[in-house]
Design a protein around this motif. Structure first.
Motif, PDB file in Angstrom:
ATOM      1  N   LEU A  27      46.520  42.029  25.477  1.00 36.94           N
ATOM      2  CA  LEU A  27      47.744  41.768  26.225  1.00 36.94           C
ATOM      3  C   LEU A  27      48.408  40.470  25.778  1.00 36.94           C
ATOM      4  N   SER A  28      47.599  39.478  25.411  1.00 41.17           N
ATOM      5  CA  SER A  28      48.118  38.184  24.917  1.00 41.17           C
ATOM      6  C   SER A  28      49.258  37.668  25.781  1.00 41.17           C
ATOM      7  N   SER A  29      49.036  37.623  27.081  1.00 43.73           N
ATOM      8  CA  SER A  29      50.064  37.196  28.022  1.00 43.73           C
ATOM      9  C   SER A  29      49.386  36.607  29.250  1.00 43.73           C
ATOM     10  N   PRO A  30      50.172  35.993  30.127  1.00 42.23           N
ATOM     11  CA  PRO A  30      49.613  35.618  31.433  1.00 42.23           C
ATOM     12  C   PRO A  30      49.275  36.875  32.228  1.00 42.23           C
ATOM     13  N   VAL A  31      48.457  36.716  33.272  1.00 41.28           N
ATOM     14  CA  VAL A  31      48.173  37.842  34.159  1.00 41.28           C
ATOM     15  C   VAL A  31      49.499  38.278  34.765  1.00 41.28           C
ATOM     16  N   PRO A  32      49.867  39.547  34.628  1.00 39.90           N
ATOM     17  CA  PRO A  32      51.167  40.001  35.131  1.00 39.90           C
ATOM     18  C   PRO A  32      51.333  39.786  36.636  1.00 39.90           C
ATOM     19  N   LYS A  33      52.478  39.260  37.037  1.00 37.10           N
ATOM     20  CA  LYS A  33      52.777  39.020  38.452  1.00 37.10           C
ATOM     21  C   LYS A  33      52.736  40.317  39.247  1.00 37.10           C
ATOM     22  N   THR A  34      53.006  41.414  38.580  1.00 36.50           N
ATOM     23  CA  THR A  34      53.006  42.727  39.229  1.00 36.50           C
ATOM     24  C   THR A  34      51.690  42.997  39.955  1.00 36.50           C
ATOM     25  N   SER A  45      39.922  44.735  36.661  1.00 37.06           N
ATOM     26  CA  SER A  45      39.044  44.491  35.524  1.00 37.06           C
ATOM     27  C   SER A  45      39.876  44.289  34.266  1.00 37.06           C
ATOM     28  N   LEU A  46      39.746  43.099  33.686  1.00 39.69           N
ATOM     29  CA  LEU A  46      40.574  42.712  32.539  1.00 39.69           C
ATOM     30  C   LEU A  46      39.703  42.076  31.452  1.00 39.69           C
ATOM     31  N   HIS A  47      38.622  42.717  31.068  1.00 37.30           N
ATOM     32  CA  HIS A  47      37.734  42.187  30.038  1.00 37.30           C
ATOM     33  C   HIS A  47      38.467  42.054  28.715  1.00 37.30           C
ATOM     34  N   ASN A  48      38.320  40.921  28.098  1.00 39.50           N
ATOM     35  CA  ASN A  48      38.740  40.724  26.707  1.00 39.50           C
ATOM     36  C   ASN A  48      40.177  41.176  26.451  1.00 39.50           C
ATOM     37  N   CYS A  49      41.110  40.651  27.240  1.00 42.33           N
ATOM     38  CA  CYS A  49      42.523  41.028  27.110  1.00 42.33           C
ATOM     39  C   CYS A  49      43.381  39.906  26.540  1.00 42.33           C
ATOM     40  N   LEU A  51      44.134  37.093  27.855  1.00 45.91           N
ATOM     41  CA  LEU A  51      45.018  36.549  28.878  1.00 45.91           C
ATOM     42  C   LEU A  51      45.091  35.038  28.737  1.00 45.91           C
ATOM     43  N   ILE A  52      46.267  34.493  29.003  1.00 48.17           N
ATOM     44  CA  ILE A  52      46.495  33.063  28.865  1.00 48.17           C
ATOM     45  C   ILE A  52      47.191  32.541  30.122  1.00 48.17           C
ATOM     46  N   GLY A  53      47.272  31.245  30.253  1.00 49.08           N
ATOM     47  CA  GLY A  53      47.973  30.654  31.382  1.00 49.08           C
ATOM     48  C   GLY A  53      47.096  30.561  32.611  1.00 49.08           C
ATOM     49  N   THR A  54      47.720  30.321  33.743  1.00 47.18           N
ATOM     50  CA  THR A  54      46.999  30.165  35.000  1.00 47.18           C
ATOM     51  C   THR A  54      46.976  31.491  35.744  1.00 47.18           C
ATOM     52  N   PHE A  55      45.791  31.865  36.212  1.00 46.64           N
ATOM     53  CA  PHE A  55      45.613  33.092  36.986  1.00 46.64           C
ATOM     54  C   PHE A  55      46.397  32.960  38.285  1.00 46.64           C
ATOM     55  N   LEU A  56      47.052  34.023  38.711  1.00 48.69           N
ATOM     56  CA  LEU A  56      47.916  33.998  39.895  1.00 48.69           C
ATOM     57  C   LEU A  56      47.112  33.841  41.183  1.00 48.69           C
ATOM     58  N   GLN A  57      47.407  32.796  41.927  1.00 50.53           N
ATOM     59  CA  GLN A  57      46.717  32.571  43.198  1.00 50.53           C
ATOM     60  C   GLN A  57      46.985  33.708  44.179  1.00 50.53           C
ATOM     61  N   LYS A  58      48.170  34.307  44.122  1.00 52.45           N
ATOM     62  CA  LYS A  58      48.537  35.400  45.028  1.00 52.45           C
ATOM     63  C   LYS A  58      47.564  36.575  44.941  1.00 52.45           C
ATOM     64  N   ILE A  59      46.975  36.797  43.785  1.00 51.34           N
ATOM     65  CA  ILE A  59      46.049  37.924  43.626  1.00 51.34           C
ATOM     66  C   ILE A  59      44.857  37.762  44.560  1.00 51.34           C
ATOM     67  N   PHE A  72      35.852  36.956  28.857  1.00 52.87           N
ATOM     68  CA  PHE A  72      36.480  36.816  27.530  1.00 52.87           C
ATOM     69  C   PHE A  72      38.005  36.755  27.617  1.00 52.87           C
ATOM     70  N   ASN A  73      38.508  35.795  28.352  1.00 54.07           N
ATOM     71  CA  ASN A  73      39.937  35.514  28.431  1.00 54.07           C
ATOM     72  C   ASN A  73      40.136  34.010  28.394  1.00 54.07           C
ATOM     73  N   TYR A  74      41.366  33.579  28.391  1.00 54.71           N
ATOM     74  CA  TYR A  74      41.663  32.158  28.292  1.00 54.71           C
ATOM     75  C   TYR A  74      42.482  31.654  29.465  1.00 54.71           C
ATOM     76  N   SER A  75      42.565  32.420  30.529  1.00 54.45           N
ATOM     77  CA  SER A  75      43.322  32.015  31.711  1.00 54.45           C
ATOM     78  C   SER A  75      42.599  30.904  32.450  1.00 54.45           C
ATOM     79  N   LEU A  76      43.360  30.117  33.163  1.00 53.59           N
ATOM     80  CA  LEU A  76      42.808  29.083  34.024  1.00 53.59           C
ATOM     81  C   LEU A  76      42.969  29.534  35.462  1.00 53.59           C
TER      82      LEU A  76
END
Length: 158
Positions: A27-34, A45-49, A51-59, A72-76
């Protein structure tokens, strides 16, 4: 050159989704707001996607969400909000560094927590002992120092 959008916005119309598994997609993107709009979501479940940026607190505020598994992601992660229904948080093999956020103890229903192979350092926060429903905890392959936290209140941890 037009930028690629990894998630089609039409996914949002599937508002009754309860399980989302997108493992091993680049996906090479932040976790989608959707994802924070799926009120029936129980498993994400988002193994090895990549992902970058900060994980959405709303989730973490989705009332039915039980499992987040995104190794295996790079989100914070943001500060973890109080409450919620989350029971399993698996985020091993990510690029996080520094100390475990004390706010992880805000997720009071956690029964499984896997923070292995992160590159965490410092001491294991005493706030983890507030996770009284914890039955599985993996903190292996980090760089912790100092005394071990007392898990006396965590009666299910074996």
């Amino acid at each position: 050159m037009q930028s690629l959008r990894p998630m089609d916005p039409s996914l949002a119309i599937l508002e009754n989704l309860s399980v989302i598994v997108l493992d091993y997609n680049n996906l090479s993107s932040p976790v989608p707001k959707t994802f924070s709009h799926f009120k029936n979501l129980t498993i994400l479940s988002l193994h090895n996607c990549s992902l970058i940026g900060t994980f959405l607190q709303k989730i973490f505020n989705i009332g039915k969400l039980l499992v987040i598994d995104m190794w295996f992601n790079y989100s914070l992660f943001p500060e973890f909000p109080l409450g919620g229904s989350l029971k399993t948080l698996k985020v091993r093999n990510t690029n996080f560094t520094g100390a475990i956020p004390h706010s992880v103890s805000n997720i009071g229903h956690l029964s499984e927590l896997d923070l292995s192979n992160w590159g965490f350092n410092g001491t294991i926060p005493n706030s983890l002992s507030n996770l009284t429903k914890l039955g599985y905890l993996d903190l292996s392959r980090n760089s912790f120092t100092g005394p071990m936290t007392s898990f006396g209140m965590t009666k299910k941890l074996t």
